[in-house]
Design a protein around this motif. Structure first.
Motif, PDB file in Angstrom:
ATOM      1  N   ALA A   1       4.484  18.642 -58.294  1.00  0.00           N
ATOM      2  CA  ALA A   1       5.149  17.084 -58.439  1.00  0.00           C
ATOM      3  C   ALA A   1       5.959  17.186 -59.399  1.00  0.00           C
ATOM      4  CB  ALA A   1       3.954  16.518 -58.942  1.00  0.00           C
ATOM      5  N   GLU A   2       6.558  18.443 -59.685  1.00  0.00           N
ATOM      6  CA  GLU A   2       7.738  18.531 -60.043  1.00  0.00           C
ATOM      7  C   GLU A   2       9.158  18.367 -59.702  1.00  0.00           C
ATOM      8  OE1 GLU A   2       7.335  20.946 -64.416  1.00  0.00           O
ATOM      9  OE2 GLU A   2       6.980  21.951 -63.337  1.00  0.00           O
ATOM     10  N   ALA A   3       8.957  18.455 -58.599  1.00  0.00           N
ATOM     11  CA  ALA A   3       9.682  18.033 -57.717  1.00  0.00           C
ATOM     12  C   ALA A   3      11.255  18.771 -57.351  1.00  0.00           C
ATOM     13  CB  ALA A   3      10.267  16.597 -57.639  1.00  0.00           C
ATOM     14  N   GLU A   4      12.596  17.888 -57.332  1.00  0.00           N
ATOM     15  CA  GLU A   4      13.458  18.281 -58.025  1.00  0.00           C
ATOM     16  C   GLU A   4      14.387  18.678 -59.254  1.00  0.00           C
ATOM     17  OE1 GLU A   4      13.025  14.173 -57.164  1.00  0.00           O
ATOM     18  OE2 GLU A   4      13.387  15.924 -55.588  1.00  0.00           O
ATOM     19  N   PRO A   5      14.962  19.953 -58.947  1.00  0.00           N
ATOM     20  CA  PRO A   5      15.618  19.790 -60.832  1.00  0.00           C
ATOM     21  C   PRO A   5      15.864  19.174 -61.703  1.00  0.00           C
ATOM     22  CG  PRO A   5      16.334  21.187 -58.972  1.00  0.00           C
ATOM     23  CD  PRO A   5      15.847  20.358 -58.120  1.00  0.00           C
TER      24      PRO A   5
ATOM     25  N   LEU B   1       7.154  18.224 -66.278  1.00  0.00           N
ATOM     26  CA  LEU B   1       5.603  17.952 -66.377  1.00  0.00           C
ATOM     27  C   LEU B   1       4.617  19.006 -66.979  1.00  0.00           C
ATOM     28  CD1 LEU B   1       4.694  15.743 -63.033  1.00  0.00           C
ATOM     29  CD2 LEU B   1       5.449  15.148 -66.279  1.00  0.00           C
ATOM     30  N   SER B   2       5.017  20.234 -66.647  1.00  0.00           N
ATOM     31  CA  SER B   2       4.229  21.377 -66.870  1.00  0.00           C
ATOM     32  C   SER B   2       4.834  22.746 -66.678  1.00  0.00           C
ATOM     33  CB  SER B   2       2.871  21.050 -66.123  1.00  0.00           C
ATOM     34  OG  SER B   2       2.206  22.562 -65.994  1.00  0.00           O
ATOM     35  N   PHE B   3       4.972  23.541 -65.337  1.00  0.00           N
ATOM     36  CA  PHE B   3       5.354  24.566 -64.769  1.00  0.00           C
ATOM     37  C   PHE B   3       6.623  24.921 -65.973  1.00  0.00           C
ATOM     38  CE2 PHE B   3       2.291  23.134 -61.556  1.00  0.00           C
ATOM     39  CZ  PHE B   3       1.204  24.533 -62.256  1.00  0.00           C
TER      40      PHE B   3
END
Length: 723
Positions: A288-292, A297-299
């Motif tokens: 869910a962190e999507a594009e740059p 949120l996490s990773f």
């Protein structure tokens, strides 16, 4: 168990540290995540380039207390905090180099979800504070990880262990399947508990399916773009927690943090008690962190260059093989370990029976190419836990060379996209003749017969969550996705559907009758094809999405199952139940091995599989390459197969003749004479309500060599008699 209120003074007393310099006890680097031992919790998180890590503990009022993890082993930051109990909400703040050109995005202003969190609580609220280029505190806008207690009274839970050739999959959405069910209490609708309710399980049992394939239940978030349009992510292909059941599908997600874990386990236990397996649709290919420029949120804040595939020419950008902005890098050992640990957890701790891997080709990519011998496959194949459950690949992604139907290695089954396309083509416009259809009806030996796999490697489907429903395939030729807010640009234009002259719903009874007949024919084709049938929830209930073929953001009646009783519903349910029961009774309709086209042991020269032209002769080479041919007979000889009856008696299987006719007009068909059959008994007629023969089952007999009339767009199934 209520979480302890983590005030600075009480934490300081436990840790023996001044309140303004809280430092955890050393703890242990393994296992990763938050592990409660009855007196406190060990925290361990992998972040190889970090220079400092704090675990952040939140009380009921949202007050945050930070505890430094001073120990580092094998790039894992770890520490033990006494008095932290199940239900405690927490997150991480990680410091380190912030150099976007090199892919490093460390930012202690961002609260991060634990990749190993077994429960996640709270919502992601789109705000500038959530993004990597912003130094504002993100804590008010992002979810918290939750410490959980793994124990659960499984009792005598036993996995059904349904053999692949007996498996019938039903793809459903936990929320959508139960949201409007009148016999499920309102407070349980849309939840794991709702799916575990006797009313839901009774429906599944009566239908005859053996496994539910749950659309994503790993904790997922709503994309910023959807939030801005006032919509929600309904499908769930936007994961952020690979160990955590989605919190919104639990009945209580308030003070008792982690309740979603217990409810999920109770749901699995109830389904198993009914003999129904649980398969999870898992999304490890992106997050869910999507594009740059998406949210941190996490990773991304733990080790962006390791968790994601970066563009080698510009490490501030991602390689996107998923169409979702990023691609998780399964080549990195610790990232691969995360996936394997997650899969093992769902099998051993949550008791699930298998997985369907979303965009599996993206996980198998080595450099730019899909590599069937990648570490992802090798690790799964040698794992004594994961290798023993059902493994289903969605064998494609959006990158070059990503379409890999038929190319996955043994142990794997595949969503057979060629089956979907061929069956749709045949029934929509008769494109391509019957040559490819014959392969799909008999297990797709052209795809799976050369590498040691068996017919059940083919997961046969005509519809899925993505695309038109079965009813809409006979109602619309164009997508109608305006409600998604993307000006109808989203979703595929390759629908392979037919509207019978009117786009959308109509009061014309001639058209509506034909549409229902078309759906009966397609459902019959699906359930009686060799391989593993997958039915999309609601297709047997005449479900429509109003022509929306990409309803990923429609958390409303567009997507939910309609439980109202109607004539069409009774018709299709009756047909589907009868087809499933017929399949279960006859091994020849669910072959474990590919047909060979050789004579069986009856001594009369009949082959185990034969194909017939409407003229009553076997198909020749010219017929196979006749692209205008829209009618074919499939003869299945079951005399070489035996099975046990209800009292343990040995029964020789029946033989069948199936006639498929997708033409717009009726056609004459001469049924085969001896030695193929003396007479033929109609058992399914898709021109009739419920597929029931007009004179009742077993009463319509056709003599071998007779010529019958096949109505437009119909399937006839005969049981063969030889005396």
């Amino acid at each position: 168990m209520e979480p302890t209120l983590d005030l600075s003074e009480s934490l300081a007393r436990r840790l023996g540290t001044p309140a303004d310099k809280l430092v955890a006890w050393p703890g242990k680097p393994f296992p990763l995540g938050a592990s409660w031992d009855g007196e406190g919790t060990n925290f361990a998180v992998w972040s190889p380039k970090a220079t400092g890590v704090e675990v952040c503990l939140f009380d009921h009022g949202g007050v945050e207390r930070r505890v430094r993890l001073a120990e580092q082993s094998f790039h894992i930051w770890h520490g033990y905090v006494p008095g932290v109990n199940p239900g405690q909400r927490y997150g991480y703040r990680v410091d380190g180099p912030n150099n976007p050109r090199n892919g490093d995005l460390f930012n202690p202003a961002k609260l991060l979800i634990d990749p190993y969190a077994k429960a996640i609580d709270g919502h992601f609220l789109d705000a500038p504070a959530c993004y990597a280029d912003n130094n504002q505190d993100s804590a008010p806008f992002v979810p918290r990880s939750v410490v959980v207690l793994d124990g659960f009274p499984w009792g005598g839970d036993r996995r059904p262990h349904t053999p692949w050739d007996d498996t019938i999959i039903y793809e459903l959405h936990v929320r959508g399947f139960t949201q409007t069910h009148p016999d499920i209490p309102e407070e349980l609708r849309g939840t794991y508990a709702g799916l575990a309710h006797p009313a839901a399980i009774s429906y599944l049992k009566n239908l005859g399916v053996t496994a539910v394939e749950l659309m994503p239940i790993h904790h997922f978030l709503d994309e910023p773009a959807l939030q801005r349009r006032g919509l929600r992510n309904y499908w769930g292909y936007n994961s952020i927690g690979f160990f955590a059941p989605h919190a919104a599908y639990a009945t209580h997600t308030g003070s008792l943090g982690g309740n979603q874990v217990r409810e999920f386990k109770a749901m699995v236990r109830a389904l198993h008690a009914a003999g129904i397996e649980v398969i999870l649709d898992v999304v490890y290919n992106h997050t869910a962190e999507a594009e740059p420029d998406g949210p941190m949120l996490s990773f991304r804040g733990l080790s962006n260059p390791d968790y994601y595939r970066l563009n080698p020419d510009d490490r501030s950008r991602y390689l996107d093989y998923t169409g979702c902005g990023n691609t998780v890098d399964a080549r990195i050992p610790t990232v691969l370990q995360l996936m394997m640990d997650s899969l093992r957890y769902w099998v051993t701790e949550m008791h699930v029976d298998g997985f369907r891997f979303d965009l599996a080709s993206a996980l198998a990519r080595s450099l730019h190419d899909v590599d069937k011998l990648s570490s992802f496959f090798d690790t799964i194949h040698q794992d004594p836990v994961i290798s023993q459950v059902k493994l289903i690949a969605e064998p494609w992604d959006v990158g070059d060379g990503g379409y890999q139907v038929g190319e996955f290695p043994p142990l794997w089954t595949e969503w057979n996209g060629k089956y979907r396309d061929t069956v749709r083509d045949f029934w929509a416009h008769g494109a391509g003749g019957v040559r490819d259809l014959a392969y799909r009806l008999t297990g797709s030996s052209d795809l799976y017969g050369d590498d040691g796999r068996l017919p059940f490697a083919s997961i046969n489907f005509v519809t899925a969550h993505d695309g038109f429903t079965l009813r809409d395939l006979a109602t619309y030729e164009r997508k109608h996705n305006e409600a998604n807010g993307e000006n109808n640009r989203d979703g595929t234009d390759d629908n392979r559907s037919v509207n019978f002259g009117v786009e959308g719903e109509t009061a014309d009874s001639t058209i509506t009758t034909l549409r229902l007949q078309q759906v009966r024919a397609v459902m019959t084709t699906l359930v009686l094809s060799t391989g593993v049938p997958m039915i999309t929830a609601g297709d047997e209930r005449w479900r429509t999405q109003g022509g929306n073929n990409n309803a990923y953001c429609q958390d409303n009646p567009t997507s939910w199952i309609d439980w109202r009783d109607r004539d069409e519903v009774a018709d299709l349910q009756t047909l589907t139940r009868r087809l499933i029961e017929l399949r279960k009774q006859s091994p020849v309709l669910r072959q474990r091995a590919f047909f060979e086209g050789h004579p069986v042991n009856g001594g009369d020269g009949c082959k185990d599989l034969a194909w017939f032209h409407p003229a009553g002769k076997e198909l020749d080479d010219g017929n196979w390459f006749d692209r205008s041919l829209r009618t074919v007979g499939m003869y299945l000889d079951g005399r070489g197969l035996r099975h046990r009856g209800p009292r343990g008696e040995l029964i020789i299987d029946d033989s069948y003749l199936l006639l498929f006719h997708s033409g717009d007009d009726a056609i004459d068909f001469t049924v085969p004479a001896l030695p193929w059959g003396t007479s033929y008994e109609v058992v399914v007629d898709t021109t009739e309500v419920g597929g029931l023969p007009a004179s009742g089952e077993g009463s319509d007999l056709v003599d071998g060599g007779d010529t019958i009339t096949l109505d437009a767009r119909s399937v006839l199934v005969f049981r063969v008699h030889r005396s």
